[in-house]
Design a protein around this motif. Structure first.
Motif, PDB file in Angstrom:
ATOM      1  N   HIS A  39      48.243  35.051  52.745  1.00 16.32           N
ATOM      2  CA  HIS A  39      46.932  35.824  52.774  1.00 16.32           C
ATOM      3  C   HIS A  39      45.766  35.155  51.873  1.00 16.32           C
ATOM      4  CE1 HIS A  39      49.197  38.748  55.111  1.00 16.32           C
ATOM      5  NE2 HIS A  39      50.012  38.864  54.272  1.00 16.32           N
ATOM      6  N   ARG A  40      44.691  35.609  52.236  1.00 13.95           N
ATOM      7  CA  ARG A  40      43.577  35.334  51.360  1.00 13.95           C
ATOM      8  C   ARG A  40      43.748  36.557  50.332  1.00 13.95           C
ATOM      9  NH1 ARG A  40      37.996  35.528  53.978  1.00 13.95           N
ATOM     10  NH2 ARG A  40      37.247  34.653  51.718  1.00 13.95           N
ATOM     11  N   VAL A  41      43.834  36.210  48.919  1.00 10.91           N
ATOM     12  CA  VAL A  41      44.215  37.069  47.872  1.00 10.91           C
ATOM     13  C   VAL A  41      43.094  37.713  47.061  1.00 10.91           C
ATOM     14  CG1 VAL A  41      45.538  37.196  45.767  1.00 10.91           C
ATOM     15  CG2 VAL A  41      46.362  35.848  47.636  1.00 10.91           C
ATOM     16  N   ARG A  42      42.969  38.944  47.074  1.00 10.45           N
ATOM     17  CA  ARG A  42      41.811  39.542  46.176  1.00 10.45           C
ATOM     18  C   ARG A  42      42.199  39.654  44.638  1.00 10.45           C
ATOM     19  NH1 ARG A  42      42.280  42.431  51.152  1.00 10.45           N
ATOM     20  NH2 ARG A  42      43.597  44.079  50.378  1.00 10.45           N
ATOM     21  N   GLY A  43      40.965  39.422  43.903  1.00  6.89           N
ATOM     22  CA  GLY A  43      41.605  39.337  42.518  1.00  6.89           C
ATOM     23  C   GLY A  43      40.186  39.522  41.804  1.00  6.89           C
ATOM     24  N   GLU A  44      39.937  39.123  40.555  1.00  8.58           N
ATOM     25  CA  GLU A  44      39.128  39.055  39.694  1.00  8.58           C
ATOM     26  C   GLU A  44      38.399  37.863  39.014  1.00  8.58           C
ATOM     27  OE1 GLU A  44      39.868  42.277  37.243  1.00  8.58           O
ATOM     28  OE2 GLU A  44      39.762  43.692  38.670  1.00  8.58           O
ATOM     29  N   LEU A  45      37.195  37.359  38.966  1.00  7.66           N
ATOM     30  CA  LEU A  45      36.918  36.079  38.195  1.00  7.66           C
ATOM     31  C   LEU A  45      36.304  36.507  37.100  1.00  7.66           C
ATOM     32  CD1 LEU A  45      36.693  33.132  39.156  1.00  7.66           C
ATOM     33  CD2 LEU A  45      34.251  33.716  39.871  1.00  7.66           C
ATOM     34  N   PHE A  46      36.761  35.753  35.986  1.00  5.79           N
ATOM     35  CA  PHE A  46      36.348  35.605  34.689  1.00  5.79           C
ATOM     36  C   PHE A  46      35.727  34.105  34.259  1.00  5.79           C
ATOM     37  CE2 PHE A  46      38.978  39.089  34.821  1.00  5.79           C
ATOM     38  CZ  PHE A  46      38.622  40.032  34.193  1.00  5.79           C
ATOM     39  N   SER A  47      34.816  34.169  33.328  1.00 12.44           N
ATOM     40  CA  SER A  47      34.364  33.072  32.840  1.00 12.44           C
ATOM     41  C   SER A  47      35.057  33.174  31.265  1.00 12.44           C
ATOM     42  CB  SER A  47      32.782  33.146  32.518  1.00 12.44           C
ATOM     43  OG  SER A  47      32.422  31.857  31.908  1.00 12.44           O
ATOM     44  N   VAL A  48      35.847  32.176  30.942  1.00 16.01           N
ATOM     45  CA  VAL A  48      36.395  32.021  29.851  1.00 16.01           C
ATOM     46  C   VAL A  48      36.427  31.083  28.687  1.00 16.01           C
ATOM     47  CG1 VAL A  48      39.001  32.274  28.787  1.00 16.01           C
ATOM     48  CG2 VAL A  48      38.237  33.408  30.989  1.00 16.01           C
ATOM     49  N   SER A  49      36.230  31.192  27.542  1.00 11.81           N
ATOM     50  CA  SER A  49      35.801  30.407  26.692  1.00 11.81           C
ATOM     51  C   SER A  49      36.992  29.378  26.255  1.00 11.81           C
ATOM     52  CB  SER A  49      35.387  30.825  25.290  1.00 11.81           C
ATOM     53  OG  SER A  49      36.496  31.334  24.395  1.00 11.81           O
ATOM     54  N   PRO A  50      36.796  28.128  25.827  1.00 12.86           N
ATOM     55  CA  PRO A  50      38.151  27.404  25.383  1.00 12.86           C
ATOM     56  C   PRO A  50      39.204  28.217  24.521  1.00 12.86           C
ATOM     57  CG  PRO A  50      36.330  26.030  25.511  1.00 12.86           C
ATOM     58  CD  PRO A  50      35.919  27.378  25.613  1.00 12.86           C
ATOM     59  N   ARG A  51      38.619  28.925  23.559  1.00 11.98           N
ATOM     60  CA  ARG A  51      39.465  29.641  22.598  1.00 11.98           C
ATOM     61  C   ARG A  51      40.363  30.718  23.554  1.00 11.98           C
ATOM     62  NH1 ARG A  51      36.872  32.668  17.770  1.00 11.98           N
ATOM     63  NH2 ARG A  51      35.963  33.622  19.201  1.00 11.98           N
ATOM     64  N   GLY A  52      39.683  31.556  24.335  1.00  5.88           N
ATOM     65  CA  GLY A  52      40.078  32.554  25.041  1.00  5.88           C
ATOM     66  C   GLY A  52      41.199  31.810  26.161  1.00  5.88           C
ATOM     67  N   LEU A  53      40.750  30.681  26.813  1.00  2.59           N
ATOM     68  CA  LEU A  53      41.661  30.262  27.428  1.00  2.59           C
ATOM     69  C   LEU A  53      42.996  29.695  26.994  1.00  2.59           C
ATOM     70  CD1 LEU A  53      41.610  29.204  30.641  1.00  2.59           C
ATOM     71  CD2 LEU A  53      40.956  27.123  29.743  1.00  2.59           C
ATOM     72  N   SER A  54      42.982  29.495  25.698  1.00  4.58           N
ATOM     73  CA  SER A  54      44.208  28.891  25.067  1.00  4.58           C
ATOM     74  C   SER A  54      45.148  30.349  25.009  1.00  4.58           C
ATOM     75  CB  SER A  54      44.112  28.180  23.904  1.00  4.58           C
ATOM     76  OG  SER A  54      43.654  29.320  22.771  1.00  4.58           O
ATOM     77  N   LEU A  67      46.567  40.520  34.853  1.00  3.79           N
ATOM     78  CA  LEU A  67      45.385  40.444  33.989  1.00  3.79           C
ATOM     79  C   LEU A  67      44.297  41.181  34.485  1.00  3.79           C
ATOM     80  CD1 LEU A  67      45.774  36.579  33.016  1.00  3.79           C
ATOM     81  CD2 LEU A  67      45.873  38.580  31.678  1.00  3.79           C
ATOM     82  N   LYS A  68      44.420  41.779  35.785  1.00  2.00           N
ATOM     83  CA  LYS A  68      43.291  42.413  36.399  1.00  2.00           C
ATOM     84  C   LYS A  68      42.830  43.880  35.683  1.00  2.00           C
ATOM     85  CE  LYS A  68      44.435  42.943  40.597  1.00  2.00           C
ATOM     86  NZ  LYS A  68      44.558  43.160  42.169  1.00  2.00           N
ATOM     87  N   ARG A  69      41.935  44.454  35.971  1.00 10.31           N
ATOM     88  CA  ARG A  69      41.368  45.492  35.205  1.00 10.31           C
ATOM     89  C   ARG A  69      42.226  46.580  35.784  1.00 10.31           C
ATOM     90  NH1 ARG A  69      36.359  45.182  36.557  1.00 10.31           N
ATOM     91  NH2 ARG A  69      36.775  46.034  38.606  1.00 10.31           N
ATOM     92  N   GLY A  70      42.713  47.434  34.786  1.00 13.36           N
ATOM     93  CA  GLY A  70      43.685  48.587  34.956  1.00 13.36           C
ATOM     94  C   GLY A  70      45.158  48.191  35.089  1.00 13.36           C
ATOM     95  N   PHE A  71      45.493  46.939  34.853  1.00 10.72           N
ATOM     96  CA  PHE A  71      47.109  46.462  35.165  1.00 10.72           C
ATOM     97  C   PHE A  71      47.625  45.957  33.675  1.00 10.72           C
ATOM     98  CE2 PHE A  71      45.293  46.556  39.362  1.00 10.72           C
ATOM     99  CZ  PHE A  71      46.307  46.931  40.032  1.00 10.72           C
ATOM    100  N   PRO A  72      48.686  45.729  33.419  1.00 17.43           N
ATOM    101  CA  PRO A  72      49.629  45.868  32.091  1.00 17.43           C
ATOM    102  C   PRO A  72      48.993  44.928  31.281  1.00 17.43           C
ATOM    103  CG  PRO A  72      51.104  45.980  34.089  1.00 17.43           C
ATOM    104  CD  PRO A  72      49.758  45.779  34.585  1.00 17.43           C
TER     105      PRO A  72
END
Length: 171
Positions: free
Chosen positions: A69-84, A18-23
């Motif tokens: 390891h401590r894992v690198r990723g990205e954080l998103f704020s997601v609405s309930p509709r988006g979360l579903s 789900l990260k930017r630039g990935f499938p």
């Protein structure tokens, strides 16, 4: 800890496809366009966690804090509709992943978020199958092993494939 989002939004830590630039990032792009997600930038897990690749190069975060390891990723704020929609992609109702709390850190400070962890029925087995050696980041090289859903064998079962992978001999 800071929440950095509206009360009705969830903070979701993405570490794999789900990260930017990935499938699977096109889903996040769609959610951003529809205002169902807001990118909050790079983050890293506060505690180490196992991050491993399963069958078809699918990335899994395993709920074994303190290992890996401590894992690198990205954080998103997601609405309930988006979360579903993200829950559907991640197979929450089908026993693929579990959305669980995780603490992350970054330029925006610490945050309590949620991440999609390998389902408890096979997560620890994936960690053992990978020799208890994990990744600190899902990279382009890792993504080269990823097989899109449309290219996986017809009639295959996600959970059965993971369980078969876990019980097989390491490469």
């Amino acid at each position: 800890m800071a929440t950095m989002a509206c009360d009705h939004h969830s903070l979701i830590f993405t570490y794999g496809t789900l990260k930017r630039g990935f499938p699977n990032h096109p889903l996040m792009e769609d959610l951003i366009r529809s205002r169902d997600a807001v990118p909050l930038g790079p983050r890293v897990t506060r505690l180490p966690h196992p991050l491993v690749l399963g069958p078809f190069g699918i990335p899994f975060l395993v709920n074994l804090p303190g290992r890996g390891h401590r894992v690198r990723g990205e954080l998103f704020s997601v609405s309930p509709r988006g979360l579903s929609r993200v829950d559907e992609l991640e197979g929450i109702g089908r026993g693929h992943y579990e959305r669980l709390p995780i603490e992350v850190e970054g330029d925006g400070g610490p945050a309590e978020a949620e991440a999609y962890f390998a389902h408890a029925s096979f997560g620890e087995g994936l960690w053992r199958r990978r020799g208890e050696v994990g990744l600190s980041e899902y990279t382009r090289e890792c993504a080269g092993e990823y097989v899109k859903r449309s290219e996986r064998p017809k009639g295959w079962s996600f959970v059965e494939s993971v369980r078969e992978f876990v019980s097989s001999s390491p490469d």
